[in-house]
Design an enzyme around this catalytic site. Sequence first.
Site, PDB file in Angstrom:
ATOM      1  N   TYR A 142       2.149 -25.261  18.150  1.00  0.00           N
ATOM      2  CA  TYR A 142       2.560 -25.675  16.802  1.00  0.00           C
ATOM      3  C   TYR A 142       1.624 -25.092  15.741  1.00  0.00           C
ATOM      4  O   TYR A 142       1.642 -25.527  14.594  1.00  0.00           O
ATOM      5  CB  TYR A 142       2.556 -27.205  16.684  1.00  0.00           C
ATOM      6  N   LYS A 212      -1.320 -27.193  32.030  1.00  0.00           N
ATOM      7  CA  LYS A 212      -0.642 -26.325  32.993  1.00  0.00           C
ATOM      8  C   LYS A 212      -1.603 -25.170  33.281  1.00  0.00           C
ATOM      9  O   LYS A 212      -1.250 -23.991  33.169  1.00  0.00           O
ATOM     10  CB  LYS A 212       0.694 -25.847  32.392  1.00  0.00           C
ATOM     11  N   ASP A 245       4.557 -30.500  34.230  1.00  0.00           N
ATOM     12  CA  ASP A 245       5.831 -30.672  34.942  1.00  0.00           C
ATOM     13  C   ASP A 245       5.721 -31.787  35.982  1.00  0.00           C
ATOM     14  O   ASP A 245       6.560 -32.700  36.024  1.00  0.00           O
ATOM     15  CB  ASP A 245       6.305 -29.345  35.578  1.00  0.00           C
ATOM     16  N   ASP A 269       3.841 -33.967  22.905  1.00  0.00           N
ATOM     17  CA  ASP A 269       5.116 -34.270  22.254  1.00  0.00           C
ATOM     18  C   ASP A 269       6.145 -34.672  23.317  1.00  0.00           C
ATOM     19  O   ASP A 269       6.853 -35.685  23.203  1.00  0.00           O
ATOM     20  CB  ASP A 269       5.572 -33.015  21.497  1.00  0.00           C
TER      21      ASP A 269
HETATM   22 MG    MG Z   1       8.723 -35.403  19.218  1.00  0.00          MG
END
Ligand code: MG
Length: 379
Positions: A142, A212, A245, A269
């Site tokens: 982001y 990850k 994951d 998020d």
């Molecule tokens: Mg969100």
Amino acid sequence: MCEKYRIAWLPGDGIGNDVMEAAKIVLDRVELNAEYIHGDIGWEFWRREGDAFPDRTVDLLKSVDAAMFGAITSKPVKAAEKELVPELQGQGLVYRSPIVRMRQLFDLYICLRPCKAYPKNPLNYKEGIDIVVFRENTEDLYAGVEFNTVPDKLRDTLSELSPPFKTFKGLKSDDYAISCKINTKKGSERIVRAAFEFARKFGRKKVTVIHKANVVRATDGLFFETAKTVAKDFPGITMDDANIDAMTMWLLKNPFNYDVLVAPNLYGDIISDLSAQMVGGLGFGCSANIGEKLAVFEPSHGSAPKYAGQYKVNPIATILAAKMMLDWLGENARAKAIEDAVASVIAEGKARTYDMGGSSTTLELARAVAEKCTVASKA
Ligand code: MG
Ligand code: NAI
């Protein structure tokens, strides 16, 4: 007598307006000594002014103790350009999410999202879940360093520096796009430290670091290695880790194995929506964006345009966000009164919005919560 707080009030778009009106009913009931100052933010301001987060709202946020924010509508860059008033079209204005900008501009680096299963909520995945998500809020994917059209110079540099990038060598500039994932040591360190400090303060036993690092080796590797270093300063708290994951699977399988979770921006998020769903869905997901000087409180859901103005949606996420604001201001008794009232309304089961299988309106549910906020809270 406590000071009079200055609170920026930013309803934004769609159901942001409905749920903020509901939260105000509850804040009024606990008689917080505050001035609530409206701030313009969201889609209409993009359309009419070419800026969804106008300078006057930025200035307002510089002058307040805290802010409450509803939700905004975002659309892809090209669709956003088309909705500008004709005078602003063709000027190269680019839509950027105002909430992402706000987080970066005010360095609101902690995104704190408690996910607690209040007893007898019919939407609980399991009773007793109590997870707190710490999401890094200013960097990672982001960061805003993105190329819809990739400059040839960048492609050539990447081809030289990175062997795998040679595969993309023949591409023309608009055949592909690049979004940069940027993680810093400082950004990783401070979010992980915030998670551990929270765990220590509230007697939580474990912090799970989500990454990850086995595949995204540079950025997630840095996040994970930094986390391991920070963990050494908190010997009483266990640290473990999981790939993002696998984490989604483990969280559903064994939710009681988890306590505090900390993650870079994108994984945070994702995991916070999953965690919210386990305790009732987006109508229960509250969120705080916290920096050194300012904190902005919001529901984690969006503007849900199809429900806008219908006063149908669940205001509990926003009411709990207001409760978080009170805690941050040090108004703990009022915060507790609100949380106890929310818990009591949920358990009683009389006032319920559509998502909980009821037919109460947004404001009816808020009034039911307000009625249960005890007078002792006003001390
Ligand atoms: Mg969100
Ligand atoms: P959304 O969160 O607005 O709504 C998705 C669905 O979740 C709704 O249709 C509704 O069924 C349910 N829902 C959401 N809030 C609820 C509530 N309080 N009570 C009961 N049910 C609720 O996500 P969507 O539809 O993907 O996005 C709509 C707009 O919101 C988009 O423009 C998106 O970019 C924006 N958005 C803004 C955010 C923010 O302001 N922080 C966060 C997420 C999305």
